[in-house]
Design an enzyme around this catalytic site. Structure first.
Site, PDB file in Angstrom:
ATOM      1  N   LYS A   1       0.831  -1.204   0.000  1.00 27.65           N
ATOM      2  CA  LYS A   1       0.000   0.000   0.000  1.00 27.65           C
ATOM      3  C   LYS A   1       0.869   1.259   0.000  1.00 27.65           C
ATOM      4  CE  LYS A   1      -1.820   2.304   3.238  1.00 27.65           C
ATOM      5  NZ  LYS A   1      -2.392   2.714   4.501  1.00 27.65           N
TER       6      LYS A   1
ATOM      7  N   ASP B   1      -6.559   1.311   1.009  1.00 27.07           N
ATOM      8  CA  ASP B   1      -6.556   1.498   2.459  1.00 27.07           C
ATOM      9  C   ASP B   1      -7.912   1.041   2.998  1.00 27.07           C
ATOM     10  OD1 ASP B   1      -8.351   3.435   1.726  1.00 27.07           O
ATOM     11  OD2 ASP B   1      -7.531   4.975   3.036  1.00 27.07           O
TER      12      ASP B   1
END
Ligand code: SF4
Length: 264
Positions: free
Chosen positions: A156, A174
């Protein structure tokens, strides 16, 4: 002898009838990994996001690729507002890996003490600064494989840096994007990787560059975790979420935020 079930009766509806309750309309369940929207609907959703926020930006404060990387590493399980409070003074004295290393573990810890898991994060910031100097000439690499090898950097974080610092059309999933992908049925999946893969497939190429920011901001300010604010939602007519409470889209105007991470 058992009565034959009506042809289209689902298990859920049959159960409700057997218990004497009303027949319930079965909710369309998204097939895992498949969007419930047509390409035209997805295009229209992102067209509206692009009108609402023509130049969306992340809310973490940074001055270059290195400080962005550090800010994202610090933001795990912390709010952007909280990270910004700590990093403004930190980045004023250390905006390169060399300066961060010279500052040292203890002082970095002093700056970020208000952020959750700060001890471990301070160690990662020092270790990633060392690695950047040793292996990449002090520069943040424009390469996912190299990024995920840095201490404290996962997929991420790498995706955020690749998108925001280097302009790649990556999708950093997220908590907001994971929720939206599933709630809306836009990209159903039980892991960030599955949602990422599906979003990259369904979002039109022309909108991919900014799509992750649009989805994060939509999730943070409108389609909130506990109670989505559907009456403020510009895609309420397109949305197929079971939880939606309005089908009337909010007026499509440019978003005017109130300030540093503040809600409207
Ligand atoms: S209509 Fe409601 S549930 Fe659907 S995207 Fe908008 S805020 Fe979320």
């Amino acid at each position: 002898m058992q009565k034959p079930k009506p042809k289209n009766q689902t298990r859920r509806a049959a159960l409700a009838l057997r218990r004497g309750g009303k027949s319930v309309k079965p909710r369309p369940r998204p097939v895992r990994g498949r969007s419930v929207y047509t390409p035209g609907e997805v295009h229209e959703m992102f067209r509206r996001f692009s009108v609402q926020r023509p130049e969306p930006e992340g809310e973490l404060v940074s001055v270059n690729a290195f400080t962005l990387l550090v800010a994202v590493v610090l933001s795990a399980q912390a709010t952007d507002v909280g990270v910004n409070k700590a990093t403004r003074p930190l980045f004023a004295v250390a905006d390169t890996p060399q300066k961060m290393l010279a500052l040292g573990l203890e002082k970095v810890g002093d700056y970020i003490r208000t952020i959750g898991l700060w001890r471990n994060k301070a160690k990662n910031v020092i270790a990633l600064s060392e690695t950047l100097i040793r292996d990449h000439g002090g520069k943040v690499p424009d390469d996912r494989d190299a990024l995920v090898k840095l201490p404290g950097v996962g997929r991420k974080t790498a995706n955020v840096v690749l998108n925001t610092a280097f302009g790649h059309p990556t999708m950093a999933v997220d908590t907001h994007i994971l929720r939206l992908g599933n709630r809306l049925g836009l990209a159903p999946g039980n892991t960030p990787e599955k949602v990422e893969e599906q979003l990259l497939k369904v979002i039109p190429a022309e909108y991919l560059r900014h799509a992750h920011h649009w989805l994060i901001l939509h999730g943070r300010y409108v389609c909130k975790a506990r109670k989505p604010e559907c009456e403020r939602c510009i895609i309420a007519d397109i949305c197929k979420a079971a939880v939606k409470t309005s089908a009337i889209p909010a007026p499509l105007v440019e978003w005017a935020p109130l300030g540093d991470g503040a809600d409207q």
